[in-house]
Design a protein around this motif. Sequence first.
Motif, PDB file in Angstrom:
ATOM      1  N   GLY A 212       0.823  -1.211   0.000  1.00  0.00           N
ATOM      2  CA  GLY A 212       0.000   0.000   0.000  1.00  0.00           C
ATOM      3  C   GLY A 212       0.851   1.252   0.000  1.00  0.00           C
ATOM      4  O   GLY A 212       0.648   2.160  -0.808  1.00  0.00           O
ATOM      5  N   SER A 213       1.836   1.295   0.878  1.00  0.00           N
ATOM      6  CA  SER A 213       2.649   2.510   0.972  1.00  0.00           C
ATOM      7  C   SER A 213       3.502   2.689  -0.281  1.00  0.00           C
ATOM      8  O   SER A 213       3.948   3.793  -0.578  1.00  0.00           O
ATOM      9  CB  SER A 213       3.532   2.479   2.220  1.00  0.00           C
ATOM     10  OG  SER A 213       4.724   1.772   1.961  1.00  0.00           O
ATOM     11  N   LEU A 214       3.722   1.618  -1.034  1.00  0.00           N
ATOM     12  CA  LEU A 214       4.505   1.742  -2.267  1.00  0.00           C
ATOM     13  C   LEU A 214       3.625   2.126  -3.446  1.00  0.00           C
ATOM     14  O   LEU A 214       4.106   2.249  -4.565  1.00  0.00           O
ATOM     15  CB  LEU A 214       5.243   0.433  -2.554  1.00  0.00           C
ATOM     16  CG  LEU A 214       6.315   0.097  -1.518  1.00  0.00           C
ATOM     17  CD1 LEU A 214       6.826  -1.316  -1.703  1.00  0.00           C
ATOM     18  CD2 LEU A 214       7.459   1.088  -1.611  1.00  0.00           C
ATOM     19  N   GLY A 215       2.326   2.279  -3.204  1.00  0.00           N
ATOM     20  CA  GLY A 215       1.467   2.815  -4.246  1.00  0.00           C
ATOM     21  C   GLY A 215       0.453   1.843  -4.823  1.00  0.00           C
ATOM     22  O   GLY A 215      -0.229   2.164  -5.784  1.00  0.00           O
TER      23      GLY A 215
ATOM     24  N   MET B 105       8.251   3.937   3.035  1.00  0.00           N
ATOM     25  CA  MET B 105       8.371   3.446   4.401  1.00  0.00           C
ATOM     26  C   MET B 105       9.253   2.210   4.423  1.00  0.00           C
ATOM     27  O   MET B 105       9.130   1.324   3.586  1.00  0.00           O
ATOM     28  CB  MET B 105       6.988   3.117   4.954  1.00  0.00           C
ATOM     29  CG  MET B 105       7.022   2.634   6.391  1.00  0.00           C
ATOM     30  SD  MET B 105       5.533   3.134   7.288  1.00  0.00           S
ATOM     31  CE  MET B 105       5.801   2.340   8.859  1.00  0.00           C
ATOM     32  N   VAL B 106      10.165   2.161   5.400  1.00  0.00           N
ATOM     33  CA  VAL B 106      10.953   0.949   5.625  1.00  0.00           C
ATOM     34  C   VAL B 106      10.446   0.349   6.925  1.00  0.00           C
ATOM     35  O   VAL B 106      10.478   0.991   7.967  1.00  0.00           O
ATOM     36  CB  VAL B 106      12.458   1.257   5.726  1.00  0.00           C
ATOM     37  CG1 VAL B 106      13.241  -0.022   5.969  1.00  0.00           C
ATOM     38  CG2 VAL B 106      12.944   1.936   4.459  1.00  0.00           C
ATOM     39  N   PHE B 107       9.938  -0.876   6.846  1.00  0.00           N
ATOM     40  CA  PHE B 107       9.284  -1.492   7.990  1.00  0.00           C
ATOM     41  C   PHE B 107      10.288  -2.194   8.880  1.00  0.00           C
ATOM     42  O   PHE B 107      11.379  -2.561   8.447  1.00  0.00           O
ATOM     43  CB  PHE B 107       8.242  -2.496   7.521  1.00  0.00           C
ATOM     44  CG  PHE B 107       7.070  -1.849   6.858  1.00  0.00           C
ATOM     45  CD1 PHE B 107       5.902  -1.627   7.549  1.00  0.00           C
ATOM     46  CD2 PHE B 107       7.142  -1.442   5.538  1.00  0.00           C
ATOM     47  CE1 PHE B 107       4.821  -1.016   6.942  1.00  0.00           C
ATOM     48  CE2 PHE B 107       6.079  -0.830   4.922  1.00  0.00           C
ATOM     49  CZ  PHE B 107       4.914  -0.619   5.627  1.00  0.00           C
ATOM     50  N   GLN B 108       9.856  -2.394  10.127  1.00  0.00           N
ATOM     51  CA  GLN B 108      10.723  -3.053  11.097  1.00  0.00           C
ATOM     52  C   GLN B 108      11.170  -4.424  10.588  1.00  0.00           C
ATOM     53  O   GLN B 108      12.323  -4.786  10.671  1.00  0.00           O
ATOM     54  CB  GLN B 108       9.989  -3.203  12.425  1.00  0.00           C
ATOM     55  CG  GLN B 108      10.824  -3.868  13.488  1.00  0.00           C
ATOM     56  CD  GLN B 108      10.349  -3.544  14.893  1.00  0.00           C
ATOM     57  OE1 GLN B 108       9.346  -2.867  15.075  1.00  0.00           O
ATOM     58  NE2 GLN B 108      11.061  -4.009  15.870  1.00  0.00           N
ATOM     59  N   LYS B 109      10.202  -5.187  10.020  1.00  0.00           N
ATOM     60  CA  LYS B 109      10.569  -6.500   9.490  1.00  0.00           C
ATOM     61  C   LYS B 109      10.789  -6.425   7.987  1.00  0.00           C
ATOM     62  O   LYS B 109      10.646  -7.432   7.286  1.00  0.00           O
ATOM     63  CB  LYS B 109       9.497  -7.517   9.858  1.00  0.00           C
ATOM     64  CG  LYS B 109       9.547  -7.825  11.344  1.00  0.00           C
ATOM     65  CD  LYS B 109       8.487  -8.810  11.767  1.00  0.00           C
ATOM     66  CE  LYS B 109       8.439  -8.877  13.284  1.00  0.00           C
ATOM     67  NZ  LYS B 109       7.064  -8.751  13.777  1.00  0.00           N
TER      68      LYS B 109
END
Lengths: 314, 385
Positions: A212-215, B105-109
């Motif tokens: 989702g955050s990647l579009g 966003m770069v996620f924790q995992k």
Amino acid sequence: MRPSRAEYPYRWRLMDRLEAAADRLFPRRWSRWTGWLMLAPALLLVAVLLIGLVQIADASLHTLDRKTFRTSAAYSLDNYRAALDQGVYLAVLWRSVLGAAIVTLLTLLLAFPYGYVMVRTRSSNLRKLLLIALFLPFFIGQVVRAYGWLIILGNGGLVNDLLGLVGVPPQRLLFNYPAVLFGLVQYMLPFAVLMLAPALTAIPEETEAAAGSLGANWLRTLWHVVLPMARPGLVGAGLVVVSLTLTDFAMPAILGGGGQDFIANAIYDQFFRTSDQGLGAALTLLLVGIGSLVVGAVFTAFGAGTLAMGRART
Amino acid sequence: MGRIRQQGPQPMIRDAANAAQAAKAGPAVSVRGVDMDFGAGPLAVADAGFDLARGRFLTILGPSGSGKTTLLRMIAGFQTPTRGEIFINGEPVSKVAPHQRAIGMVFQKLALFPHLTAAQNVAFPLKMRRFDARGIPARVEQFLDLVRLGGLGGRRIHELSGGQQQRVAIARALVFQPDLLLLDEPLAALDRKLREEMQLEFRRIQRELGVTTINVTHDQREALVMSDEVIVMEAGRIQQNARPVDLYRDPANAFVANFIGVTSFLPGRVAPGGLECGGILCPGTPRQALAAGTPARGAIRAEQIRMAADGAALAGLDFRLQGQVRDAIFEGERQLYEVVLPALGGIAVQVYHHDASDFALTAPGQTVTVGWNRRDMILFPAAVP
Ligand SMILES: Nc1ncnc2c1ncn2[C@@H]1O[C@H](COP(=O)(O)OP(=O)(O)OP(=O)(O)O)[C@@H](O)[C@H]1O
Ligand SMILES: [Mg+2]
């Protein structure tokens, strides 16, 4: 002082006893055979099946003399010729294979959203409800369920009553191909959902959020992320549904009313009605062959899915 | 930042109006009176508010469960604040879905896609955001080079090491030139050496691209090393928002003083010129004006307490006191001592000592002199607000 229950649970004590007993029965130095010993019952079962298969193969090579009702001593391929020459059997084969394909497709289509909601919902009540709805049919056997559909879909059944209320004349809902497929889909759905759920659980929610955050909107997330990642589950569920449908007996027999036989029904007829064991055996081997081909094709194309027990993945 | 921005096709997500908007001087992110109520228990985030200027690197620092992830997820759009509003480039975003926000966003995992290769992972956001397909391979290449993964694009995710996977996640979050980069403890799982390497690497990339960044961590070193600004959170509330140096030198309250660095607290009452503790005046400076006699705590950092076997060596300090070494912990480049001060009622303080030639000389049980200067001890009201 004896250790208290909290420190040393009964389950451990039980294990101690069992291990002591096992030591006496099966000394440690034999332990490298333990693995094989534990496999032995299953291997035995497979061996018996194989012997049966060989016997059936043998039977399929002897024809029945219709005058004396004796099987011929000579080997011949006549039974296979008969099975493949007679339109009836080809039609039955085609009906089974097509049915298996349609039922698998429909079942996966229905099972995927069901499994997805069951795995993802935040409401534990909804999850419980979906699980119970899934397991309840398991407690009702296939035959009883098929009879249930007879009552519901029959001429004086619930569905036609409801249709009557809105002025639609009674419809023939039973004893046709769609009725059989409908019954089969309904029967296969729980198997498919249960095979799919672990694969869906294994997809981290965070991965979907990342898409989702990647579009990606939800549809593209489904197509590019969820479906590919759920593939092992889809393959596993598909294989189970295909094999169960291809070999099903009760639904075609009951909901098809004798006019919609699948291979298993034809085999039954040969063994128990016309007593032509040879032809029945030939049909059986054809079924085994077709089933193996389908499963083999899926394995080559998509891998073994969850049936590879996680080894093929990572 | 110029190098990256000039090469490759321009993204289409920014139309002319947006570009004009971005050129305006307003904050890149602004959070106004935001609450998050999960229903059970106290608010996960309570009355959070801050502004972040374009191109800055902000770290949200706090102990586990303090609401850092929740705040970050609200900015990313995965959760909607129960109160307040978040503005990105001056626009309120509470009704904008995550995939419509230009946020990497770069996620924790990490949340990389295991069924795709490293290059395909990086290409994913470009494809989803409908970049010109002809420009995608070159751009993916460029960003893989940026994170020093050139040549590894064809590998599947599970064929990469932890640090390499990290870099793929960073490249994937940056490749579509987001307005804002969010990091949820992406370095937490790495070993210390690699983590420190990646911190510097991250800083380099962030400066090179000039992307506004919000990082979440509970590692104070990471916060101090990487950030332009640090927000310290506790129990859902922002405790302090300051530059790393100011955070360190001038903590806003006892919680922040305790959370950053190794800090000892002396209980007592405010007295003219310091803290009266066990009948002794310990020199210190109140952070805000405190009336004499108010119950207070004096906070002093381990490296600001001097220690010597011979008291004369500390003659220049505002305050000196005798104590006994109770424990000595060897940390490699320095040694941490716990020194009991009988004159202050047996309170123990922690003291860093950096002179390696001295390490073996001071053993538990030995009597030493400790001392500090007035400006190094900060007085806070005893009841933590
Ligand atoms: N979905 C949720 N439902 C209910 N409570 C939640 C939910 N998510 C977080 N919380 C609660 O909100 C508080 C803040 O959680 P959050 O995940 O933001 O902490 P954090 O600062 O990121 O901690 P950590 O450093 O451990 O990741 C915690 O008390 C947590 O239990
Ligand atoms: Mg968190």
